[in-house]
Design a protein around this motif. Sequence first.
Motif, PDB file in Angstrom:
ATOM      1  N   HIS A 101       3.930   3.245  11.608  1.00  0.00           N
ATOM      2  CA  HIS A 101       3.982   2.965  13.054  1.00  0.00           C
ATOM      3  C   HIS A 101       3.619   4.174  13.913  1.00  0.00           C
ATOM      4  O   HIS A 101       2.561   4.196  14.514  1.00  0.00           O
ATOM      5  CB  HIS A 101       5.325   2.367  13.489  1.00  0.00           C
ATOM      6  CG  HIS A 101       5.625   1.075  12.823  1.00  0.00           C
ATOM      7  ND1 HIS A 101       4.892  -0.054  13.060  1.00  0.00           N
ATOM      8  CD2 HIS A 101       6.542   0.729  11.874  1.00  0.00           C
ATOM      9  CE1 HIS A 101       5.350  -1.057  12.318  1.00  0.00           C
ATOM     10  NE2 HIS A 101       6.342  -0.604  11.582  1.00  0.00           N
ATOM     11  N   HIS A 151       6.027  -5.077   3.534  1.00  0.00           N
ATOM     12  CA  HIS A 151       7.344  -5.339   2.934  1.00  0.00           C
ATOM     13  C   HIS A 151       7.233  -6.692   2.253  1.00  0.00           C
ATOM     14  O   HIS A 151       7.515  -7.728   2.857  1.00  0.00           O
ATOM     15  CB  HIS A 151       8.441  -5.407   4.004  1.00  0.00           C
ATOM     16  CG  HIS A 151       8.535  -4.208   4.890  1.00  0.00           C
ATOM     17  ND1 HIS A 151       9.101  -3.019   4.489  1.00  0.00           N
ATOM     18  CD2 HIS A 151       8.134  -4.007   6.179  1.00  0.00           C
ATOM     19  CE1 HIS A 151       9.059  -2.143   5.473  1.00  0.00           C
ATOM     20  NE2 HIS A 151       8.465  -2.707   6.519  1.00  0.00           N
ATOM     21  N   HIS A 210       9.550   4.897   8.036  1.00  0.00           N
ATOM     22  CA  HIS A 210       9.281   4.362   9.375  1.00  0.00           C
ATOM     23  C   HIS A 210       9.490   5.481  10.385  1.00  0.00           C
ATOM     24  O   HIS A 210      10.467   6.220  10.305  1.00  0.00           O
ATOM     25  CB  HIS A 210      10.241   3.216   9.720  1.00  0.00           C
ATOM     26  CG  HIS A 210       9.953   1.942   8.998  1.00  0.00           C
ATOM     27  ND1 HIS A 210      10.466   1.665   7.762  1.00  0.00           N
ATOM     28  CD2 HIS A 210       9.192   0.865   9.350  1.00  0.00           C
ATOM     29  CE1 HIS A 210      10.044   0.465   7.381  1.00  0.00           C
ATOM     30  NE2 HIS A 210       9.270  -0.036   8.316  1.00  0.00           N
ATOM     31  N   HIS A 222       1.061  -0.358   4.830  1.00  0.00           N
ATOM     32  CA  HIS A 222       2.493  -0.547   5.064  1.00  0.00           C
ATOM     33  C   HIS A 222       2.822  -2.037   5.058  1.00  0.00           C
ATOM     34  O   HIS A 222       2.403  -2.786   5.943  1.00  0.00           O
ATOM     35  CB  HIS A 222       2.902   0.065   6.413  1.00  0.00           C
ATOM     36  CG  HIS A 222       4.353  -0.105   6.743  1.00  0.00           C
ATOM     37  ND1 HIS A 222       5.357   0.562   6.089  1.00  0.00           N
ATOM     38  CD2 HIS A 222       4.983  -0.880   7.672  1.00  0.00           C
ATOM     39  CE1 HIS A 222       6.532   0.215   6.590  1.00  0.00           C
ATOM     40  NE2 HIS A 222       6.336  -0.658   7.550  1.00  0.00           N
ATOM     41  N   ASP A 276       2.498  -4.665   7.814  1.00  0.00           N
ATOM     42  CA  ASP A 276       3.940  -4.631   8.035  1.00  0.00           C
ATOM     43  C   ASP A 276       4.644  -5.882   7.502  1.00  0.00           C
ATOM     44  O   ASP A 276       5.711  -6.241   7.981  1.00  0.00           O
ATOM     45  CB  ASP A 276       4.284  -4.400   9.503  1.00  0.00           C
ATOM     46  CG  ASP A 276       5.692  -3.819   9.680  1.00  0.00           C
ATOM     47  OD1 ASP A 276       6.313  -3.436   8.656  1.00  0.00           O
ATOM     48  OD2 ASP A 276       6.171  -3.758  10.824  1.00  0.00           O
TER      49      ASP A 276
HETATM   50 ZN   LIG Z   1       7.894  -1.809   8.343  1.00  0.00          ZN
END
Ligand SMILES: [Zn+2]
Length: 463
Positions: free
Chosen positions: A270, A70, A233, A68, A321
């Motif tokens: 998460h 971004h 998420h 995960h 993340d």
């Molecule tokens: Zn995230």
Amino acid sequence: MQCDLLLSGGRVVTVDGPRSVYEPGSVAIIGNRIAAVGPAAETDATWQAARTVDCRGRAVVPGFVDGHTHLFQALARGLGEGLSIWPWLCEFMWPYSIAVDPEDARVAATLGAVEALRSGITTVIDNHYAPTDPETVLAVARAVESTGLRGAVARGMIGHRTAVAAARGLPDALFRYSVDEEIELTRACMERRPPHSMVEIWPAPLNLSYVDQDLVRGAAELATEFGTRWHTHCSEGAKDPESYLEAYGVRPVQWLAQEGLLDERTTLAHAVWLDEAEIKHIGERRAGVSHNPASNAYLASGVMRLRELRDAGAVVALGTDGPSAGHRQDMFEVMKQTLFGQRQHTLDPAAARCEEALELATREGGRYAGTGTGHLSVGAPADIAVVALDRPHLRPLHRTVAALVYSARGSDVEMTVVDGRVVYEDGRCVLVDEEALLAEAQERAERLVERAGFGALTTAWRH
Ligand SMILES: [Zn+2]
């Protein structure tokens, strides 16, 4: 016998079925697959290689899977501190997301991909959510692929402004498309990059707690139709399940289970705030969870219940993340933070061990992403990291896995191989002009900070 590449004489930690370790060992590669792995003497005697890399004094491990991230957030690294997840989103990440332009996103994704490769990451699940027009999404996928990395761009979908989104203060400008438009735009991207592309497109309703339930249904249907995973998420902040329960009378993962939307195609980022029933559902359906402990610690989001989820049967990967919440695309840091978080939370120093952290970052990551990577076995894709072990912070060397998880860091990676191709060696990503990239990223980041009105956040020392 002939092979293309032979990684010879390293400490080979395979993370295969029996968790074989060969010290010293060798790995032979033909095309994009592993042809042999075993004791060095035997393997080196059997294989004639077009190129042999001397791996003595190094560890040879499966390439890491970042479950995960971004990458578009790479231009905002180091800003937005001292906030928990909702203020962080509302005051910092949403304004940033609205200010990012397509070219910023492409440059940020390239920068993040380069950083990932330099630390031995070979697969990324890039949850891209700004901007999300198909042209930009496909350009980001091309940018990631052009560095040599494998993975998926999980296209973030928000849909219309739901009651929960309004109540929680999400800005209007985020809501550009209807639910149907989001699904059609994602479908168009998936058609251009079908499953088994080096970088696939996955549907990704951005957050279970505030997007429309129809958007989630549509995403899961698209994933089934195309044969990909889907991503979202899930219960990152304590308020996420609370606000969902208030709006719908059910907890978010409970709802997924009721609707039959929870299976091995589901990948949840998460999953910190789950109740017992939700953990059981995720485990029973063998759904995926990306655990992002560096981000969770940075934002003070809470500690994921690793033991309970894995005991229930969940497929747990590790994730960074992204550069704005995790700050480094570095799975060594994430492995260590995983163990430390569990131990601090349970006050049990045996709550999780270094072997488990390495499994999550490699083998379990491959299961989660559906890539078949994450272990060095004959026939598996040749995604491999070669890690230096001859540095002061790694000596003396007693146990290779402990050295990797507790002492090594991303910058100790010397070579990264993806799909049989050497894409990082001699301190540079071979497919990228890194100098030009860094200069362009810095220039764009400065303009972006100004455009987003973040000038005050760049103060050198804040009192
Ligand atoms: Zn995230």
